[in-house]
Design a protein around this motif. Structure first.
Motif, PDB file in Angstrom:
ATOM      1  N   LEU A 110      21.233 -23.120   5.237  1.00  0.00           N
ATOM      2  CA  LEU A 110      22.301 -23.992   5.098  1.00  0.00           C
ATOM      3  C   LEU A 110      22.631 -24.416   6.467  1.00  0.00           C
ATOM      4  O   LEU A 110      22.826 -23.779   7.392  1.00  0.00           O
ATOM      5  CB  LEU A 110      23.743 -23.208   4.823  1.00  0.00           C
ATOM      6  CG  LEU A 110      25.011 -24.101   4.235  1.00  0.00           C
ATOM      7  CD1 LEU A 110      26.095 -23.294   3.742  1.00  0.00           C
ATOM      8  CD2 LEU A 110      25.486 -24.722   5.680  1.00  0.00           C
ATOM      9  N   GLU A 111      22.105 -25.787   6.636  1.00  0.00           N
ATOM     10  CA  GLU A 111      22.313 -26.571   7.800  1.00  0.00           C
ATOM     11  C   GLU A 111      22.992 -27.604   7.850  1.00  0.00           C
ATOM     12  O   GLU A 111      23.364 -28.564   6.950  1.00  0.00           O
ATOM     13  CB  GLU A 111      20.902 -26.694   8.481  1.00  0.00           C
ATOM     14  CG  GLU A 111      19.798 -25.562   8.968  1.00  0.00           C
ATOM     15  CD  GLU A 111      18.596 -25.791   9.268  1.00  0.00           C
ATOM     16  OE1 GLU A 111      18.255 -27.008   8.971  1.00  0.00           O
ATOM     17  OE2 GLU A 111      17.988 -24.759   9.692  1.00  0.00           O
ATOM     18  N   ARG A 112      23.294 -28.097   9.196  1.00  0.00           N
ATOM     19  CA  ARG A 112      23.760 -29.477   9.340  1.00  0.00           C
ATOM     20  C   ARG A 112      25.109 -29.899   8.630  1.00  0.00           C
ATOM     21  O   ARG A 112      24.935 -31.122   7.749  1.00  0.00           O
ATOM     22  CB  ARG A 112      22.920 -30.524   9.315  1.00  0.00           C
ATOM     23  CG  ARG A 112      21.967 -30.047  10.420  1.00  0.00           C
ATOM     24  CD  ARG A 112      20.826 -31.148  10.446  1.00  0.00           C
ATOM     25  NE  ARG A 112      19.888 -30.872  11.753  1.00  0.00           N
ATOM     26  CZ  ARG A 112      20.123 -31.446  12.863  1.00  0.00           C
ATOM     27  NH1 ARG A 112      21.184 -32.347  13.282  1.00  0.00           N
ATOM     28  NH2 ARG A 112      19.489 -31.089  13.890  1.00  0.00           N
ATOM     29  N   PRO A 113      26.106 -29.400   8.243  1.00  0.00           N
ATOM     30  CA  PRO A 113      27.102 -29.752   7.331  1.00  0.00           C
ATOM     31  C   PRO A 113      27.897 -30.902   7.816  1.00  0.00           C
ATOM     32  O   PRO A 113      28.119 -31.050   8.910  1.00  0.00           O
ATOM     33  CB  PRO A 113      28.139 -28.360   7.185  1.00  0.00           C
ATOM     34  CG  PRO A 113      27.797 -27.676   8.462  1.00  0.00           C
ATOM     35  CD  PRO A 113      26.522 -27.745   8.738  1.00  0.00           C
ATOM     36  N   ARG A 172      15.822 -33.164   4.074  1.00  0.00           N
ATOM     37  CA  ARG A 172      16.160 -32.122   4.909  1.00  0.00           C
ATOM     38  C   ARG A 172      17.323 -32.354   6.045  1.00  0.00           C
ATOM     39  O   ARG A 172      18.634 -32.301   5.371  1.00  0.00           O
ATOM     40  CB  ARG A 172      14.714 -31.569   5.711  1.00  0.00           C
ATOM     41  CG  ARG A 172      13.813 -31.149   4.656  1.00  0.00           C
ATOM     42  CD  ARG A 172      12.452 -30.595   5.155  1.00  0.00           C
ATOM     43  NE  ARG A 172      11.807 -30.039   4.343  1.00  0.00           N
ATOM     44  CZ  ARG A 172      10.911 -30.433   3.342  1.00  0.00           C
ATOM     45  NH1 ARG A 172      10.927 -31.831   3.460  1.00  0.00           N
ATOM     46  NH2 ARG A 172      10.337 -30.025   2.596  1.00  0.00           N
ATOM     47  N   ASP A 173      17.211 -32.547   7.080  1.00  0.00           N
ATOM     48  CA  ASP A 173      18.192 -32.887   7.955  1.00  0.00           C
ATOM     49  C   ASP A 173      19.281 -33.948   7.376  1.00  0.00           C
ATOM     50  O   ASP A 173      18.604 -35.053   7.134  1.00  0.00           O
ATOM     51  CB  ASP A 173      17.746 -33.403   9.486  1.00  0.00           C
ATOM     52  CG  ASP A 173      17.298 -32.263  10.304  1.00  0.00           C
ATOM     53  OD1 ASP A 173      17.361 -30.971   9.824  1.00  0.00           O
ATOM     54  OD2 ASP A 173      17.146 -32.373  11.387  1.00  0.00           O
ATOM     55  N   ILE A 174      20.544 -33.823   7.440  1.00  0.00           N
ATOM     56  CA  ILE A 174      21.362 -34.893   6.951  1.00  0.00           C
ATOM     57  C   ILE A 174      22.336 -35.322   8.059  1.00  0.00           C
ATOM     58  O   ILE A 174      22.643 -34.458   9.074  1.00  0.00           O
ATOM     59  CB  ILE A 174      22.230 -34.459   5.758  1.00  0.00           C
ATOM     60  CG1 ILE A 174      23.202 -33.168   6.014  1.00  0.00           C
ATOM     61  CG2 ILE A 174      21.300 -34.232   4.453  1.00  0.00           C
ATOM     62  CD1 ILE A 174      24.110 -32.975   5.067  1.00  0.00           C
ATOM     63  N   ILE A 219      11.893 -39.653  11.429  1.00  0.00           N
ATOM     64  CA  ILE A 219      13.104 -39.193  12.165  1.00  0.00           C
ATOM     65  C   ILE A 219      14.086 -38.272  11.636  1.00  0.00           C
ATOM     66  O   ILE A 219      14.526 -38.247  10.321  1.00  0.00           O
ATOM     67  CB  ILE A 219      13.920 -40.755  12.628  1.00  0.00           C
ATOM     68  CG1 ILE A 219      13.023 -41.581  13.383  1.00  0.00           C
ATOM     69  CG2 ILE A 219      15.319 -40.196  12.954  1.00  0.00           C
ATOM     70  CD1 ILE A 219      12.912 -41.254  14.954  1.00  0.00           C
ATOM     71  N   GLU A 220      14.360 -37.092  12.390  1.00  0.00           N
ATOM     72  CA  GLU A 220      15.394 -36.113  11.900  1.00  0.00           C
ATOM     73  C   GLU A 220      16.570 -36.217  12.755  1.00  0.00           C
ATOM     74  O   GLU A 220      16.765 -36.646  13.880  1.00  0.00           O
ATOM     75  CB  GLU A 220      14.679 -34.919  11.475  1.00  0.00           C
ATOM     76  CG  GLU A 220      14.126 -34.169  12.429  1.00  0.00           C
ATOM     77  CD  GLU A 220      13.543 -32.739  12.198  1.00  0.00           C
ATOM     78  OE1 GLU A 220      13.533 -32.630  11.132  1.00  0.00           O
ATOM     79  OE2 GLU A 220      13.433 -32.019  13.287  1.00  0.00           O
ATOM     80  N   GLY A 221      17.744 -35.384  12.310  1.00  0.00           N
ATOM     81  CA  GLY A 221      18.992 -35.387  13.333  1.00  0.00           C
ATOM     82  C   GLY A 221      19.431 -36.626  13.330  1.00  0.00           C
ATOM     83  O   GLY A 221      19.963 -36.960  14.244  1.00  0.00           O
ATOM     84  N   ALA A 274      18.344 -31.314  23.889  1.00  0.00           N
ATOM     85  CA  ALA A 274      18.990 -31.476  23.108  1.00  0.00           C
ATOM     86  C   ALA A 274      18.420 -32.303  21.726  1.00  0.00           C
ATOM     87  O   ALA A 274      17.466 -33.086  22.096  1.00  0.00           O
ATOM     88  CB  ALA A 274      20.463 -31.944  23.533  1.00  0.00           C
ATOM     89  N   GLN A 275      19.042 -32.045  20.701  1.00  0.00           N
ATOM     90  CA  GLN A 275      18.827 -32.806  19.568  1.00  0.00           C
ATOM     91  C   GLN A 275      19.858 -33.412  18.778  1.00  0.00           C
ATOM     92  O   GLN A 275      20.935 -32.684  18.526  1.00  0.00           O
ATOM     93  CB  GLN A 275      17.931 -31.812  18.408  1.00  0.00           C
ATOM     94  CG  GLN A 275      17.529 -32.605  17.150  1.00  0.00           C
ATOM     95  CD  GLN A 275      17.062 -31.697  16.071  1.00  0.00           C
ATOM     96  OE1 GLN A 275      17.334 -30.694  16.083  1.00  0.00           O
ATOM     97  NE2 GLN A 275      16.056 -32.155  15.219  1.00  0.00           N
ATOM     98  N   SER A 276      19.659 -34.852  18.539  1.00  0.00           N
ATOM     99  CA  SER A 276      20.995 -35.629  17.964  1.00  0.00           C
ATOM    100  C   SER A 276      21.586 -34.837  16.692  1.00  0.00           C
ATOM    101  O   SER A 276      20.809 -34.347  16.015  1.00  0.00           O
ATOM    102  CB  SER A 276      20.375 -36.824  17.683  1.00  0.00           C
ATOM    103  OG  SER A 276      19.232 -36.581  16.984  1.00  0.00           O
TER     104      SER A 276
HETATM  105  C1  DGJ Z   1      15.056 -29.237  13.075  1.00  0.00           C
HETATM  106  C2  DGJ Z   1      16.043 -29.654  12.424  1.00  0.00           C
HETATM  107  O1  DGJ Z   1      16.830 -30.652  12.950  1.00  0.00           O
HETATM  108  C3  DGJ Z   1      17.096 -28.408  12.394  1.00  0.00           C
HETATM  109  O2  DGJ Z   1      18.197 -28.595  11.989  1.00  0.00           O
HETATM  110  C4  DGJ Z   1      16.427 -27.272  11.668  1.00  0.00           C
HETATM  111  O3  DGJ Z   1      16.106 -27.606  10.402  1.00  0.00           O
HETATM  112  C5  DGJ Z   1      14.823 -26.873  12.577  1.00  0.00           C
HETATM  113  N1  DGJ Z   1      14.299 -28.188  12.491  1.00  0.00           N
HETATM  114  C6  DGJ Z   1      14.345 -25.821  11.740  1.00  0.00           C
HETATM  115  O4  DGJ Z   1      13.015 -25.701  12.533  1.00  0.00           O
END
Ligand code: DGJ
Length: 340
Positions: A110-113, A172-174, A219-221, A274-276
């Motif tokens: 569970l990530e990024r709520p 994946r990332d939301i 692009i994620e994050g 850092a990551q956005s």
């Molecule tokens: C990058 C994503 O931005 C994170 O939230 C996480 O899913 C990691 N990858 C996992 O490697």
């Protein structure tokens, strides 16, 4: 009557004293220190990783992954904190304390709520990245779904409702975005299409209804802000937990066309580690500040992952992240001041 003998000056002093008791003077804005431990009102490091902010009235609520060391390893947690100044955070609740709710498997993720308030249903609707291993898959990120949970109060116990692939796509990332007209969007990364998707939520926010744009970039994050008539999209490259040079693009409409993605900081700095996760716009009578909210991940000690929050240099199609520093935000005026 005795009051007749009280001088006007003394009366004014008394009134001022009483007013001071009920309305303390506007406190000086508190400092935000990027990269350090960020203690909450209990003195514990804020656990709101990969998070987002939902504003209710004058209060900001910060939701994120709670990776506390003493969490039950069989469960996944989302914590919620409240603040009126964006610097001091009161722990409110572990709003999600969830054992695998739908057979995602023991490695489920569970990530990024992110939490949206739906004015029609009066419900708070949480989206989260749900992942896990599809049978036979090499990757523990192969489920690639979103989860939805709801609550009648902002910081109550959220009830898990369902999970799905938005618009049938891997997600994946939301990220979340509320436009100036109040319309709500989910941003998600969809790897097979190498896409950064901006999708409109349904009226009740329980579904992802319409693809507004598939930005053709890995692009994620992902995060968005609307600033002075231009949309800015920010995100990172796909390098797992390792930092990389985050980038931005602009468009006059959410539907695009989007510009090419450009660096938000000197690329060799890897976004200062850092990551956005979100762009937070603080609008005041004196200034509008856009805060870059980002995570400094520590994959082997997630509870100790840090935050970089910095006011962006933004405008005229340019966006730039200054090096992490100590700074203040006055949410009453909208002004940010870099201290050192
Ligand atoms: C990058 C994503 O931005 C994170 O939230 C996480 O899913 C990691 N990858 C996992 O490697």
């Amino acid at each position: 009557m005795r009051l007749r003998h009280v001088s006007l000056g003394a009366l004014l002093v008394a009134v001022a004293y009483c007013l001071a008791l009920v309305a303390p003077a506007h406190a000086a804005p508190a400092s935000i220190v990027s990269g350090d431990l960020w203690p909450d009102d209990r003195g514990r490091h804020v656990q709101a990783h990969g998070g987002g902010i939902t504003k209710c009235g004058e209060t900001y609520y910060w939701f994120g992954e709670d990776r506390s060391k003493d969490n039950d390893p069989g469960k996944r947690y989302v914590a919620c904190y409240a603040s009126e100044d964006l610097a001091h955070w009161r722990f409110r609740n572990q709003v999600i304390r969830l054992a695998d709710p739908a057979g995602f498997g023991p490695e489920w993720i569970l990530e990024r709520p992110k939490v949206f308030f739906n004015a029609k249903t009066k419900q708070f609707v949480m989206y989260m990245h749900i992942d896990g291993r599809l049978p036979g898959s090499e990757s523990s990120y192969s489920l690639a779904r979103v989860g939805v949970a709801v609550c009648d109060t902002v910081d109550g116990d959220y009830r898990f409702v369902k999970s799905f692939r938005p618009l049938g796509m891997e997600s994946r990332d939301i990220g979340q975005f509320i436009d100036d007209d109040g319309s709500a969007y989910l941003i998600f990364e969809s790897r097979p299409t190498k896409g950064f998707v901006i999708a409109r939520l349904s009226d009740d926010y329980l579904d992802v209804e319409k693809e507004v744009c598939l930005v053709g970039a890995p692009i994620e994050g992902g995060a968005l802000v609307h600033y002075q008539g231009l949309y800015y999209a920010v995100g990172s490259a796909l390098t797992g937990w390792a930092p990389n040079p985050n980038k931005y693009a602009t468009a006059t409409s959410l539907a695009g066309p989007w510009s090419e993605f450009r660096d938000i900081a000197p690329p060799e700095k890897n976004t200062y580690g850092a990551q956005s996760t979100m762009l937070l716009k603080v609008v005041g009578p004196k200034a509008t500040t856009v805060i870059f909210m980002a995570d400094v991940w520590k994959p082997d000690a997630q509870w100790d992952s840090r935050y970089v929050w910095m006011p962006l240099e933004i405008g005229g199609g340019r966006l730039w992240l200054p090096p992490p520093a100590v700074w203040t935000i006055d949410v009453g005026t909208g002004e940010a001041v870099l201290k050192h």
